[in-house]
Design an enzyme around this catalytic site. Structure first.
Site, mmCIF file in Angstrom:
data_model
loop_
_atom_site.group_PDB
_atom_site.id
_atom_site.type_symbol
_atom_site.label_atom_id
_atom_site.label_comp_id
_atom_site.label_asym_id
_atom_site.label_seq_id
_atom_site.Cartn_x
_atom_site.Cartn_y
_atom_site.Cartn_z
ATOM 1 N N ALA A 29 0.836 -1.198 0.000
ATOM 2 C CA ALA A 29 0.000 0.000 0.000
ATOM 3 C C ALA A 29 0.870 1.247 0.000
ATOM 4 O O ALA A 29 2.032 1.221 0.405
ATOM 5 C CB ALA A 29 -0.902 0.001 1.232
ATOM 6 N N GLU A 76 -1.068 -9.893 -1.985
ATOM 7 C CA GLU A 76 -2.499 -10.183 -2.098
ATOM 8 C C GLU A 76 -2.962 -10.124 -3.551
ATOM 9 O O GLU A 76 -3.788 -10.929 -3.983
ATOM 10 C CB GLU A 76 -3.286 -9.198 -1.239
ATOM 11 C CG GLU A 76 -3.080 -9.434 0.259
ATOM 12 C CD GLU A 76 -3.576 -8.300 1.128
ATOM 13 O OE1 GLU A 76 -4.076 -8.589 2.235
ATOM 14 O OE2 GLU A 76 -3.462 -7.125 0.719
ATOM 15 N N GLY A 118 -0.325 -5.576 -0.079
ATOM 16 C CA GLY A 118 -1.280 -5.596 -1.178
ATOM 17 C C GLY A 118 -0.714 -6.190 -2.450
ATOM 18 O O GLY A 118 -1.461 -6.699 -3.290
ATOM 19 N N GLU A 163 1.838 -6.254 7.276
ATOM 20 C CA GLU A 163 0.898 -5.293 7.862
ATOM 21 C C GLU A 163 1.016 -5.161 9.378
ATOM 22 O O GLU A 163 0.850 -4.070 9.933
ATOM 23 C CB GLU A 163 -0.545 -5.657 7.471
ATOM 24 C CG GLU A 163 -0.899 -5.390 6.020
ATOM 25 C CD GLU A 163 -0.518 -6.516 5.074
ATOM 26 O OE1 GLU A 163 -0.885 -6.454 3.888
ATOM 27 O OE2 GLU A 163 0.150 -7.485 5.530
#
Length: 276
Positions: free
Chosen positions: A82, A130, A127, A150
């Site tokens: 992110a 992911e 991310g 995270e």
């Protein structure tokens, strides 16, 4: 392969999408999607998520596209996670909405109805990991790194990491990665089943194209329903998944492609599927 005229039309259509942070090109039945923020290691911010949604919606809706390759610009990162600058300013409500939006985009990629190959050319963190997990197949260069860091930021994965990672590598390995926030090498990612293949950097896109070419040679309806049966089956019991599989087997048996495929096999020739 398309003609020069078709190629010009495809490029014009891609330009019309007006993408700021994603490069998008359609060529030879393949959609090439490249996250293009190399100065920040292709970090995901809200405009980038929106660009990804726009690109993959176009790929989904274009009947000439048989699959997609997703990668990152430059040679350092696929997607490094992110955009921390944006994330630092987010309220609790903002963060939840952002998480849900990102999850919707990744659901779109996972359930595109066409194969999506992640060509992981560097860091795939948060991310980025992911996003790779939402793809059908993951290829990685030897220097790629994967992780869900995270918790080191006081957060939990918000783009499906707590759900897709255990399904891919098992609960124990997934929890170790999620709770420690550690990065792992491409070799370790391959060992635990997070990566399908490790590929030399110079051959990464070519290998992705090779896989898509092999898939595209098969019956389009069968490919779409096989993807759907596998994805939906992972969310149900085995008995429910088997019922779904039998239903899709029957649907495929009623297609022209099934008749062509079986006839070609018996006649010892290459099938000519038409997607009907």
């Amino acid at each position: 392969m398309g003609s020069p005229g078709i190629a010009l039309v495809e490029k014009a259509a891609a330009a019309a999408l007006n993408l700021a942070n994603v490069l998008y090109e359609k060529k030879g039945g393949v959609a090439y999607v490249t996250v293009n923020r190399p100065k920040v290691l292709n970090a995901l911010n809200t405009p980038t998520w929106k660009d990804l949604r726009t690109a993959f919606e176009d790929a989904r809706d274009d009947a000439t596209i048989r699959g997609a390759v997703l990668t990152g610009a430059g040679d350092r990162a696929f997607i490094a996670g992110a955009d921390i600058g944006e994330l630092a300013q987010a309220t609790g409500f903002d963060a939840e909405q952002s998480s849900r939006f990102g999850q919707e985009v990744l659901d779109l990629i996972e359930n595109l109805g066409k194969p999506v190959i992640a060509a992981v050319n560097g860091f795939a963190l948060g991310g980025g990991c992911e996003t790779a997990m939402a793809c059908t197949v993951r290829l990685a260069v030897e220097t790629a790194r994967f992780g869900q860091p995270e918790v080191t930021l006081g957060l939990v994965p918000g783009g499906g990491g707590t759900q897709r990672l255990p399904r891919l590598v098992g609960k124990g390995r997934a929890l170790q990665l999620i709770l420690s926030g550690e990065m792992i090498s491409a070799q370790e990612a391959y060992r635990i089943g997070l990566v399908n293949e490790i590929v030399p950097a110079a051959e990464l896109i070519a290998r992705a194209e090779s896989i898509l070419k092999k898939i595209a040679a098969n019956a389009p309806i069968a490919v779409k329903l096989a993807l759907e049966a596998t994805n939906k089956g992972m969310e149900t019991s085995q008995s429910e998944g088997l019922l779904l599989e039998a239903s899709y087997f029957g649907l495929c048996a009623a297609t022209e492609d099934k008749k062509e495929g079986t006839s070609a096999f018996l006649e010892k020739r290459v099938p000519r599927f038409n997607g009907r």
